[in-house]
Design a protein around this motif. Structure first.
Motif, PDB file in Angstrom:
ATOM      1  N   MET A   1     -22.563  28.656   2.099  1.00 42.04           N
ATOM      2  CA  MET A   1     -21.832  29.536   1.214  1.00 42.04           C
ATOM      3  C   MET A   1     -22.811  30.379   0.405  1.00 42.04           C
ATOM      4  O   MET A   1     -23.846  29.900  -0.009  1.00 42.04           O
ATOM      5  CB  MET A   1     -20.954  28.733   0.264  1.00 42.04           C
ATOM      6  CG  MET A   1     -19.868  27.941   0.942  1.00 42.04           C
ATOM      7  SD  MET A   1     -18.811  27.147  -0.268  1.00 42.04           S
ATOM      8  CE  MET A   1     -17.674  26.329   0.838  1.00 42.04           C
ATOM      9  N   THR A   2     -22.462  31.645   0.145  1.00 46.39           N
ATOM     10  CA  THR A   2     -23.310  32.533  -0.617  1.00 46.39           C
ATOM     11  C   THR A   2     -22.491  33.234  -1.672  1.00 46.39           C
ATOM     12  O   THR A   2     -21.384  33.696  -1.413  1.00 46.39           O
ATOM     13  CB  THR A   2     -23.956  33.595   0.295  1.00 46.39           C
ATOM     14  OG1 THR A   2     -24.614  32.949   1.382  1.00 46.39           O
ATOM     15  CG2 THR A   2     -24.966  34.435  -0.475  1.00 46.39           C
ATOM     16  N   THR A   3     -23.055  33.337  -2.893  1.00 44.44           N
ATOM     17  CA  THR A   3     -22.427  34.057  -3.978  1.00 44.44           C
ATOM     18  C   THR A   3     -23.340  35.202  -4.376  1.00 44.44           C
ATOM     19  O   THR A   3     -24.552  35.028  -4.489  1.00 44.44           O
ATOM     20  CB  THR A   3     -22.184  33.137  -5.195  1.00 44.44           C
ATOM     21  OG1 THR A   3     -21.441  32.006  -4.757  1.00 44.44           O
ATOM     22  CG2 THR A   3     -21.429  33.860  -6.293  1.00 44.44           C
ATOM     23  N   ALA A   4     -22.783  36.386  -4.619  1.00 45.84           N
ATOM     24  CA  ALA A   4     -23.583  37.568  -4.878  1.00 45.84           C
ATOM     25  C   ALA A   4     -24.073  37.619  -6.321  1.00 45.84           C
ATOM     26  O   ALA A   4     -23.467  37.070  -7.227  1.00 45.84           O
ATOM     27  CB  ALA A   4     -22.768  38.826  -4.570  1.00 45.84           C
ATOM     28  N   HIS A   5     -25.220  38.313  -6.524  1.00 47.98           N
ATOM     29  CA  HIS A   5     -25.750  38.536  -7.860  1.00 47.98           C
ATOM     30  C   HIS A   5     -24.950  39.621  -8.578  1.00 47.98           C
ATOM     31  O   HIS A   5     -24.373  40.522  -7.959  1.00 47.98           O
ATOM     32  CB  HIS A   5     -27.211  39.014  -7.789  1.00 47.98           C
ATOM     33  CG  HIS A   5     -28.183  37.903  -7.572  1.00 47.98           C
ATOM     34  ND1 HIS A   5     -28.500  37.002  -8.547  1.00 47.98           N
ATOM     35  CD2 HIS A   5     -28.929  37.582  -6.489  1.00 47.98           C
ATOM     36  CE1 HIS A   5     -29.403  36.163  -8.085  1.00 47.98           C
ATOM     37  NE2 HIS A   5     -29.678  36.488  -6.838  1.00 47.98           N
ATOM     38  N   SER A   6     -24.941  39.597  -9.915  1.00 50.32           N
ATOM     39  CA  SER A   6     -24.454  40.690 -10.737  1.00 50.32           C
ATOM     40  C   SER A   6     -25.593  41.120 -11.644  1.00 50.32           C
ATOM     41  O   SER A   6     -26.541  40.376 -11.848  1.00 50.32           O
ATOM     42  CB  SER A   6     -23.243  40.234 -11.568  1.00 50.32           C
ATOM     43  OG  SER A   6     -23.591  39.137 -12.377  1.00 50.32           O
ATOM     44  N   PRO A   7     -25.573  42.371 -12.209  1.00 52.09           N
ATOM     45  CA  PRO A   7     -26.694  42.841 -13.023  1.00 52.09           C
ATOM     46  C   PRO A   7     -27.016  41.918 -14.197  1.00 52.09           C
ATOM     47  O   PRO A   7     -28.162  41.677 -14.504  1.00 52.09           O
ATOM     48  CB  PRO A   7     -26.204  44.215 -13.498  1.00 52.09           C
ATOM     49  CG  PRO A   7     -25.196  44.641 -12.483  1.00 52.09           C
ATOM     50  CD  PRO A   7     -24.534  43.374 -12.037  1.00 52.09           C
ATOM     51  N   LEU A   8     -26.001  41.446 -14.916  1.00 53.61           N
ATOM     52  CA  LEU A   8     -26.196  40.505 -15.999  1.00 53.61           C
ATOM     53  C   LEU A   8     -24.948  39.658 -16.131  1.00 53.61           C
ATOM     54  O   LEU A   8     -23.851  40.177 -16.329  1.00 53.61           O
ATOM     55  CB  LEU A   8     -26.465  41.224 -17.322  1.00 53.61           C
ATOM     56  CG  LEU A   8     -26.522  40.323 -18.564  1.00 53.61           C
ATOM     57  CD1 LEU A   8     -27.675  39.325 -18.441  1.00 53.61           C
ATOM     58  CD2 LEU A   8     -26.658  41.152 -19.823  1.00 53.61           C
ATOM     59  N   SER A   9     -25.110  38.362 -16.028  1.00 53.62           N
ATOM     60  CA  SER A   9     -23.950  37.488 -16.154  1.00 53.62           C
ATOM     61  C   SER A   9     -24.400  36.116 -16.617  1.00 53.62           C
ATOM     62  O   SER A   9     -25.485  35.659 -16.271  1.00 53.62           O
ATOM     63  CB  SER A   9     -23.201  37.360 -14.821  1.00 53.62           C
ATOM     64  OG  SER A   9     -24.030  36.752 -13.840  1.00 53.62           O
ATOM     65  N   GLN A  29     -27.642  30.353  -0.227  1.00 55.98           N
ATOM     66  CA  GLN A  29     -26.863  29.736   0.841  1.00 55.98           C
ATOM     67  C   GLN A  29     -27.053  28.231   0.712  1.00 55.98           C
ATOM     68  O   GLN A  29     -28.193  27.754   0.761  1.00 55.98           O
ATOM     69  CB  GLN A  29     -27.326  30.222   2.215  1.00 55.98           C
ATOM     70  CG  GLN A  29     -27.116  31.708   2.446  1.00 55.98           C
ATOM     71  CD  GLN A  29     -27.644  32.155   3.798  1.00 55.98           C
ATOM     72  OE1 GLN A  29     -28.169  31.359   4.580  1.00 55.98           O
ATOM     73  NE2 GLN A  29     -27.528  33.437   4.084  1.00 55.98           N
ATOM     74  N   GLN A  30     -25.948  27.501   0.567  1.00 55.66           N
ATOM     75  CA  GLN A  30     -26.058  26.071   0.300  1.00 55.66           C
ATOM     76  C   GLN A  30     -24.950  25.283   0.978  1.00 55.66           C
ATOM     77  O   GLN A  30     -23.870  25.811   1.246  1.00 55.66           O
ATOM     78  CB  GLN A  30     -25.982  25.794  -1.207  1.00 55.66           C
ATOM     79  CG  GLN A  30     -27.088  26.419  -2.025  1.00 55.66           C
ATOM     80  CD  GLN A  30     -27.202  25.771  -3.388  1.00 55.66           C
ATOM     81  OE1 GLN A  30     -28.170  25.080  -3.672  1.00 55.66           O
ATOM     82  NE2 GLN A  30     -26.223  25.986  -4.233  1.00 55.66           N
ATOM     83  N   ASP A  31     -25.251  24.008   1.200  1.00 58.47           N
ATOM     84  CA  ASP A  31     -24.253  23.064   1.686  1.00 58.47           C
ATOM     85  C   ASP A  31     -24.549  21.724   1.024  1.00 58.47           C
ATOM     86  O   ASP A  31     -25.680  21.226   1.106  1.00 58.47           O
ATOM     87  CB  ASP A  31     -24.321  22.936   3.215  1.00 58.47           C
ATOM     88  CG  ASP A  31     -23.217  22.056   3.758  1.00 58.47           C
ATOM     89  OD1 ASP A  31     -22.170  22.593   4.132  1.00 58.47           O
ATOM     90  OD2 ASP A  31     -23.415  20.817   3.812  1.00 58.47           O
ATOM     91  N   TYR A  32     -23.542  21.150   0.347  1.00 60.00           N
ATOM     92  CA  TYR A  32     -23.689  19.859  -0.308  1.00 60.00           C
ATOM     93  C   TYR A  32     -22.788  18.842   0.382  1.00 60.00           C
ATOM     94  O   TYR A  32     -21.642  19.153   0.708  1.00 60.00           O
ATOM     95  CB  TYR A  32     -23.269  19.908  -1.777  1.00 60.00           C
ATOM     96  CG  TYR A  32     -24.138  20.713  -2.713  1.00 60.00           C
ATOM     97  CD1 TYR A  32     -25.262  21.400  -2.256  1.00 60.00           C
ATOM     98  CD2 TYR A  32     -23.832  20.795  -4.074  1.00 60.00           C
ATOM     99  CE1 TYR A  32     -26.044  22.145  -3.122  1.00 60.00           C
ATOM    100  CE2 TYR A  32     -24.610  21.533  -4.948  1.00 60.00           C
ATOM    101  CZ  TYR A  32     -25.716  22.208  -4.468  1.00 60.00           C
ATOM    102  OH  TYR A  32     -26.482  22.938  -5.328  1.00 60.00           O
ATOM    103  N   ALA A  33     -23.290  17.633   0.563  1.00 62.81           N
ATOM    104  CA  ALA A  33     -22.495  16.513   1.065  1.00 62.81           C
ATOM    105  C   ALA A  33     -22.545  15.388   0.049  1.00 62.81           C
ATOM    106  O   ALA A  33     -23.629  15.012  -0.409  1.00 62.81           O
ATOM    107  CB  ALA A  33     -23.027  16.035   2.410  1.00 62.81           C
ATOM    108  N   GLN A  34     -21.384  14.849  -0.302  1.00 57.42           N
ATOM    109  CA  GLN A  34     -21.315  13.734  -1.242  1.00 57.42           C
ATOM    110  C   GLN A  34     -21.665  12.447  -0.507  1.00 57.42           C
ATOM    111  O   GLN A  34     -21.023  12.079   0.475  1.00 57.42           O
ATOM    112  CB  GLN A  34     -19.902  13.638  -1.839  1.00 57.42           C
ATOM    113  CG  GLN A  34     -19.719  12.478  -2.800  1.00 57.42           C
ATOM    114  CD  GLN A  34     -18.324  12.417  -3.395  1.00 57.42           C
ATOM    115  OE1 GLN A  34     -17.640  13.435  -3.520  1.00 57.42           O
ATOM    116  NE2 GLN A  34     -17.864  11.225  -3.741  1.00 57.42           N
TER     117      GLN A  34
END
Length: 335
Positions: A1-9, A29-34
């Motif tokens: 999964m990927t989340t986009a950057h914003s200028p300031l947040s 880009q990440q994947d987590y397993a419990q």
């Protein structure tokens, strides 16, 4: 999964699912397993300023994380003091007062203990190179920009942790200051001074991590036969004792424990997906190698603290709430 950057947040996000938690860090880009049993709770406090990204992340349960930072940057991770003997980075134990390093675009694996907190600084490499040239008169040393870990002096490590906490606190109250070149330069300079105290941890055999990676790939193939330790040994061409010891060293978990956790996680992911909304719970369990419905139900509830039906119902409620509010499901609180 990927989340986009914003200028300031600046944001605080809450997750009750490891898979959802993996989507929180912007640009990764990440994947987590419990891995461990119980209800999951994850939190991310994050600020993005364009050239610098800071975060503090918490996970209540043990996890296996596959991560890739955004290209053009370098990630520096600061595990909380007392993280425990089960913490692994790139298949190796992590010494106290360590900073973990991975250049953007590269992949790393992190095995986290329960109730784990880690701070993160992600800085543009060009900014670090310029700052290093001014302070030390030379280019950024390879050990400061390649995957690995450095053991800092205790004083330097505490100062770096305090700086990260201070800047995150400032982001909550006066986020506009974080856009200044002066602030971003100061942060890079503080980081470089801490790295200058570090000693490099010698790399150990990577074959053990390779066995874990290969097993994870096999575990995530639906309809594949349920593996046993003996079948894994045959496929990896190692003895049972060697495989068990290798998994303990690289991931602090048994081979079958990893397989079971990953496959239960895949069922949970399917139950939370609209793509599989028309499939029965029993069919999904069978597809991931769980032949006994009653045993699967017990294993699932023990692992996640809820029944498969509750997971599916929660997914439907989140979707309805998202449609009503026009917000992403389970995003938590954003400031």
């Amino acid at each position: 999964m990927t989340t986009a950057h914003s200028p300031l947040s600046f944001s605080t996000r809450i997750a009750h699912d490891a898979d959802l938690h993996a989507s929180f860090i912007s640009g990764w880009q990440q994947d987590y397993a419990q891995l461990s049993c119980g209800r999951y709770f994850g939190r991310l406090d994050e600020v993005c300023t364009g050239r610098v990204q800071l975060f503090c992340e918490y996970a209540s349960c043990e996890t296996w994380q596959q991560c890739r930072p955004a290209p053009g940057r370098i990630w520096f991770g600061l595990p909380a003091p007392g993280s425990g003997a089960s913490l692994r980075f790139a298949g190796q134990e992590v010494a106290p007062d360590s900073v973990l390093i991975c250049p953007g675009g590269d992949e790393f694996f992190l095995r986290t203990p329960p109730a784990f907190t880690i701070g993160g600084m992600v800085v543009e490499q060009d900014l670090l190179e310029a700052c290093c040239l001014v302070r030390y008169g030379h280019a950024l040393p390879p050990l400061w920009r390649q995957s690995g870990s450095l053991t800092l002096t205790p004083v330097a490590c505490r100062q770096l942790e305090q700086s990260l906490a201070r800047y995150l606190d400032a982001a909550r109250s006066q986020p506009e200051q974080l856009l200044s070149d002066k602030w971003q330069w100061q942060l890079a300079d503080i980081l470089l001074q801490a790295l200058a105290t570090g000693t490099h941890a010698p790399a150990k055999r990577r074959s053990h991590l390779g066995w874990v990676e290969q097993t994870c790939r096999w575990a995530r193939v639906p309809d594949a036969p349920v593996a046993s330790v003996d079948s894994l040994c045959q496929r990896l061409h190692v003895t049972r004792r060697t495989l068990q010891n290798g998994f303990h060293q690289a991931a602090a978990i048994s081979p079958l424990g990893m397989l079971r956790a990953l496959r239960l996680g895949e069922v949970r992911r399917a139950l939370s997906s609209t793509q599989h909304a028309g499939q029965s719970i029993q069919d999904l369990a069978l597809a991931w190698g769980f032949g006994s419905a009653s045993q699967f139900g017990q294993d699932y509830r023990r692992q996640f603290g809820e029944t498969p039906s509750q997971t599916r119902q929660a997914m439907r409620q989140d979707k309805q709430q998202a449609n009503a509010d026009a917000l992403p499901a389970k995003i938590g609180i954003t400031i």
